[in-house]
Design a protein around this motif. Sequence first.
Motif, mmCIF file in Angstrom:
data_model
loop_
_atom_site.group_PDB
_atom_site.id
_atom_site.type_symbol
_atom_site.label_atom_id
_atom_site.label_comp_id
_atom_site.label_asym_id
_atom_site.label_seq_id
_atom_site.Cartn_x
_atom_site.Cartn_y
_atom_site.Cartn_z
ATOM 1 N N LEU A 15 0.836 -1.194 0.000
ATOM 2 C CA LEU A 15 0.000 0.000 0.000
ATOM 3 C C LEU A 15 0.873 1.246 0.000
ATOM 4 C CD1 LEU A 15 -2.138 -2.145 0.902
ATOM 5 C CD2 LEU A 15 -3.107 -0.372 2.390
ATOM 6 N N SER A 16 0.403 2.273 -0.663
ATOM 7 C CA SER A 16 1.089 3.567 -0.649
ATOM 8 C C SER A 16 0.700 4.332 0.613
ATOM 9 C CB SER A 16 0.689 4.371 -1.886
ATOM 10 O OG SER A 16 -0.692 4.723 -1.805
ATOM 11 N N VAL A 17 1.272 5.501 0.792
ATOM 12 C CA VAL A 17 0.931 6.321 1.959
ATOM 13 C C VAL A 17 -0.549 6.696 1.940
ATOM 14 C CG1 VAL A 17 1.333 8.504 3.160
ATOM 15 C CG2 VAL A 17 3.266 7.239 2.200
ATOM 16 N N SER A 18 -1.052 7.147 0.797
ATOM 17 C CA SER A 18 -2.461 7.553 0.740
ATOM 18 C C SER A 18 -3.374 6.359 0.989
ATOM 19 C CB SER A 18 -2.782 8.210 -0.605
ATOM 20 O OG SER A 18 -2.745 7.280 -1.675
ATOM 21 N N LYS A 366 -1.157 19.474 -9.135
ATOM 22 C CA LYS A 366 -0.294 18.301 -9.066
ATOM 23 C C LYS A 366 0.264 18.059 -7.663
ATOM 24 C CE LYS A 366 -0.312 17.075 -13.467
ATOM 25 N NZ LYS A 366 -0.830 15.757 -13.897
ATOM 26 N N ARG A 367 -0.104 18.916 -6.725
ATOM 27 C CA ARG A 367 0.374 18.757 -5.347
ATOM 28 C C ARG A 367 -0.764 18.372 -4.401
ATOM 29 N NH1 ARG A 367 4.193 24.218 -4.996
ATOM 30 N NH2 ARG A 367 5.689 23.591 -6.597
ATOM 31 N N ALA A 368 -1.847 17.837 -4.977
ATOM 32 C CA ALA A 368 -3.061 17.586 -4.199
ATOM 33 C C ALA A 368 -2.820 16.661 -3.006
ATOM 34 C CB ALA A 368 -4.146 17.010 -5.102
ATOM 35 N N LEU A 369 -1.931 15.685 -3.156
ATOM 36 C CA LEU A 369 -1.710 14.732 -2.064
ATOM 37 C C LEU A 369 -1.025 15.362 -0.859
ATOM 38 C CD1 LEU A 369 -0.657 11.372 -3.767
ATOM 39 C CD2 LEU A 369 -2.862 12.000 -2.784
ATOM 40 N N ASN A 370 -0.572 16.595 -1.007
ATOM 41 C CA ASN A 370 0.061 17.286 0.108
ATOM 42 C C ASN A 370 -0.879 17.415 1.302
ATOM 43 O OD1 ASN A 370 0.779 20.570 1.051
ATOM 44 N ND2 ASN A 370 2.306 18.956 1.274
ATOM 45 N N GLN A 371 -2.182 17.328 1.062
ATOM 46 C CA GLN A 371 -3.139 17.377 2.164
ATOM 47 C C GLN A 371 -2.949 16.211 3.138
ATOM 48 O OE1 GLN A 371 -7.181 17.804 0.780
ATOM 49 N NE2 GLN A 371 -7.037 20.020 0.761
ATOM 50 N N LEU A 372 -2.313 15.128 2.681
ATOM 51 C CA LEU A 372 -2.079 13.974 3.537
ATOM 52 C C LEU A 372 -0.698 13.988 4.183
ATOM 53 C CD1 LEU A 372 -3.667 11.042 1.482
ATOM 54 C CD2 LEU A 372 -4.571 12.146 3.527
ATOM 55 N N GLY A 374 0.331 15.623 6.712
ATOM 56 C CA GLY A 374 0.214 15.543 8.168
ATOM 57 C C GLY A 374 0.085 14.112 8.646
ATOM 58 N N PHE A 375 -0.681 13.300 7.905
ATOM 59 C CA PHE A 375 -0.788 11.879 8.241
ATOM 60 C C PHE A 375 0.559 11.193 8.050
ATOM 61 C CE2 PHE A 375 -1.417 7.506 6.682
ATOM 62 C CZ PHE A 375 -2.085 6.953 7.756
ATOM 63 N N LYS A 376 1.218 11.468 6.949
ATOM 64 C CA LYS A 376 2.509 10.842 6.638
ATOM 65 C C LYS A 376 3.541 11.137 7.728
ATOM 66 C CE LYS A 376 6.189 10.925 3.122
ATOM 67 N NZ LYS A 376 6.623 11.534 1.838
ATOM 68 N N GLU A 387 -5.069 4.886 15.296
ATOM 69 C CA GLU A 387 -6.263 5.443 15.938
ATOM 70 C C GLU A 387 -6.006 6.812 16.557
ATOM 71 O OE1 GLU A 387 -9.809 3.638 18.742
ATOM 72 O OE2 GLU A 387 -7.754 2.919 19.000
ATOM 73 N N VAL A 388 -4.805 7.030 17.078
ATOM 74 C CA VAL A 388 -4.486 8.294 17.749
ATOM 75 C C VAL A 388 -4.644 9.465 16.785
ATOM 76 C CG1 VAL A 388 -2.658 9.621 18.881
ATOM 77 C CG2 VAL A 388 -2.959 7.197 19.422
ATOM 78 N N PHE A 389 -4.227 9.269 15.526
ATOM 79 C CA PHE A 389 -4.322 10.342 14.524
ATOM 80 C C PHE A 389 -5.755 10.806 14.366
ATOM 81 C CE2 PHE A 389 -5.187 11.636 10.136
ATOM 82 C CZ PHE A 389 -4.281 12.675 9.994
#
Length: 488
Positions: A15-18, A366-372, A374-376, A387-389
């Motif tokens: 699986l990827s980060v997203s 092209k930078r849309a995944l930048n929203q994730l 913080g999760f990364k 779960e903490v996130f």
Amino acid sequence: MTQSSSQNISLSRPLSVSENFFRSRTASGNYRNFQVTATYRPGLKNNLKLVYYALRKTVLDYHILITNVQFSTSIDSYVYQPLSKVDFSSVFELVKNKEYITDNEKFMKFVNQITFKLYCESPLFKLILVGDDQLCAVLEHTIADGLVARYIHEILLENLAYCDNASNWDTLQREYGFEIVGSPLDSELFNFERDQKYIKNPLPPPIDLFLSMDKDYTGGDPGFSERVIPPDTEGKWLGRFPATDTHEIAFKLINFTANETKKILGKCKVEKVSVTSYIEVIMALTLQPVIKDKYASYKCAMALRRHMDAKNAPKEYVSMLSRSGYKILGTSAHMGFGMNLPPIKGFSWDLVRHINNHIVEGCKNKRALNQLKGFKQVADLNDETNEVFFKKQLNKPKADAVKISNLGFVHPTEYHAKSGQIWSITNMVFAQDMAPYASEFMLNVISTAEGGLNLTLSYYDYSFEDCEWENFDHLIENLRSNMIEYSL
């Protein structure tokens, strides 16, 4: 990674980060499923054997549907892994409650109770047949995004007609391992040991291969939509209640007939805007009595697969991305870029055009995944739930007032089987669960030529202590009348 024995096809991958974000969201219980119900002509109840054959072809062409997520100790990562076996009855259910045929909200609430289990030998999708002809596709979000629920119906429709042609049986036997079955509900749909040689395509690529997660999606622009605060407002609307871990949700279906839909789409075409941007303004106008004199954040979800490019893809995905008619499944959903709207007390096509331009520009980002990012930065990609996130977002204002997700206009398609049967889909309805921290209102949209435009408005209905009303039924009526009034 597992390879097909007869072809150089990777049957599992990390699986990827997203994708790990969506996995964690499911595993933590913060999101359950999404659903698209389609009305088939002719009905399916008396054609279950044909449904079995069509679904078998579908899962062998798109085998992500018969995977689950497992942890691989050999590569220290979660992976998509084909299931050992899948019984037809484990992915197909006949519902006998006649009330569900006429009570859309009750049926959607029933479906929203379905939870999918990760890290086991169970499928992550389900088909539910209500009555003779209404088939609901329910999916978990790690293997699919909303558009995939629409795609499954389109793929299944084509395969129903294909399998209904006796002249195709030799091909189906040879290339898909078809055998004549007795009762479909007692039959095995897929067996990895027997069927892996019939799997036709690799898993879809992760969207992370095509978009940046580390570069700021605003480009450092102080004028980026999410940073612009409307003047002369009383601050940001913080929502009805702080984010609460609940799935007590109302599902209100609003249908516009084919003729009404034609007028709405026609007016939007004249004004050179998308129906999504029109709907956003109508929503803002309708919700003004709730939001009052504050500004509020609105987002329109995007499917990012438009950025998947065969020219820039690893070689194992080039054929898949180059093939006309092959649908890319998997999850490439994006919540959209926020737009802060002031209180909307009157309709304006100029505002619709402004929002339309915002949506168009967002789809190019092209930078849309930048929203994730913080999760990364904080997530452990080997943790079962992270779960903490998600928990840290509870008891705070929700991120947005409204999220809109539009699966688009499904063009009329008829398949003529050699048996003389004509297979078609006449209507579609889209709904989904709400993440507790995401938005106060969710509007899901899909339209067909015959069934018209269907809006499903969802909101938390466990309490109305925050307002002067006992329910939001008047909002439903106003939303419908506003959609009609301003399209004339």
